[in-house]
Write an enzyme that holds these catalytic residues in place. Structure first.
Site, PDB file in Angstrom:
ATOM      1  CG  HIS A  88      -1.654   1.266   1.454  1.00  0.00           C
ATOM      2  ND1 HIS A  88      -2.921   1.511   0.980  1.00  0.00           N
ATOM      3  CD2 HIS A  88      -1.280   2.404   2.108  1.00  0.00           C
ATOM      4  CE1 HIS A  88      -3.294   2.725   1.327  1.00  0.00           C
ATOM      5  NE2 HIS A  88      -2.326   3.289   2.020  1.00  0.00           N
ATOM      6  CD  GLU A  89       2.131   3.245   3.684  1.00  0.00           C
ATOM      7  OE1 GLU A  89       2.187   4.359   3.132  1.00  0.00           O
ATOM      8  OE2 GLU A  89       1.191   2.925   4.443  1.00  0.00           O
ATOM      9  CG  HIS A 126       4.069  11.143  -4.647  1.00  0.00           C
ATOM     10  ND1 HIS A 126       4.021  12.512  -4.490  1.00  0.00           N
ATOM     11  CD2 HIS A 126       3.497  10.612  -3.536  1.00  0.00           C
ATOM     12  CE1 HIS A 126       3.450  12.802  -3.324  1.00  0.00           C
ATOM     13  NE2 HIS A 126       3.127  11.675  -2.726  1.00  0.00           N
ATOM     14  CG  HIS A 151       0.441   6.308  -0.481  1.00  0.00           C
ATOM     15  ND1 HIS A 151      -0.735   6.868  -0.918  1.00  0.00           N
ATOM     16  CD2 HIS A 151       0.159   5.721   0.724  1.00  0.00           C
ATOM     17  CE1 HIS A 151      -1.692   6.640  -0.012  1.00  0.00           C
ATOM     18  NE2 HIS A 151      -1.173   5.937   0.983  1.00  0.00           N
TER      19      HIS A 151
END
Ligand SMILES: [Zn+2]
Length: 237
Positions: free
Chosen positions: A106-107, A114, A110
């Site tokens: 999940h991280e 970006h 992110h």
């Protein structure tokens, strides 16, 4: 005045809205903890740790300027775009569980947001400074406006507070999208088997519900402030 005075503001009927928000947040938090602890005990077949999974996802996507680091704490995992680090907590970094792998991916979701210029995360990042100010000074401005009897000032406070609410709302697509990207990558790269992927989805969905509860709670708080300021105005008419 006794109903909407500074002291009375804590006890008027609109306070129920704040209590509902607090209960929603508590329920969501309890749910994510119980779901996480359930799947933190399920070891993945690949045997990879959260840190290895994050490193592998970044490598597969040709991202070599993002570091995977260990941070203390529990469920304090996050991607920090300021120094390009995927920060994995004690329960994620070295764990081979399905829950840890889901959170690590999940991280990385992110990071991908970006990397690919995903618009909601750009809006969210742009809102951070204003939202921080809004959540700190919105309420004091409203209270000051009510105390000195200046409804327009109280209304400005509501607009300032609204920026913090907008931030919570734009966080929702960002979080759901990061989880979606994570699950697609985990399956595509063969890191989790199909049934493990379904378990990771449960963990990430529970985590997303905490953001839904936080957003609902801030909307309820905003509604309460609008009711107080409007009630104060009609009281003085
Ligand atoms: Zn997230």
């Amino acid at each position: 005045m006794y109903r909407y005075g500074y002291g009375g503001m804590m006890f008027d009927y609109t306070y129920v809205l704040v209590l509902i928000g607090a209960v929603l947040c508590m329920l969501a938090s309890a749910m994510v903890r119980s779901t996480y602890s359930k799947y933190a005990r399920v070891r993945s077949m690949s045997g990879m740790t959260g840190a290895q999974v994050a490193t592998e996802i970044l490598r597969r996507n040709g991202i070599n300027d993002v570091a995977v680091v260990h941070v203390p704490g529990d469920l304090s995992d996050h991607f920090d775009p300021r120094n390009n680090t995927v920060n994995l907590s004690d329960s994620t970094y070295g764990s081979t569980s399905v829950a840890a792998i889901g959170v690590a991916a999940h991280e990385c979701g992110h990071v991908m947001q970006h990397h690919t210029g995903y618009v909601p995360i750009k809006i969210r990042s742009a809102l951070v400074p204003a939202a921080n100010i809004g959540s700190k000074i919105g309420l004091p401005i409203i209270i000051l406006g009510l105390i000195i009897g200046m409804t327009p000032l109280a209304k400005i406070g509501i607009w300032v507070f609204s920026i913090a609410v907008a931030f919570q709302l734009v966080t929702l697509p960002v979080e759901f999208d990061a989880s979606h990207r994570a699950l697609v990558m985990l399956e595509e790269y063969g890191i989790l088997a199909h049934d493990e992927n379904a378990q990771a989805r449960k963990v990430l969905t529970a985590a997303a519900l905490t953001y839904v509860a936080a957003a609902a709670s801030s909307i309820l708080q905003l509604l309460r402030l609008v009711l107080i300021v409007n009630g104060n105005r009609s009281n003085r008419r």
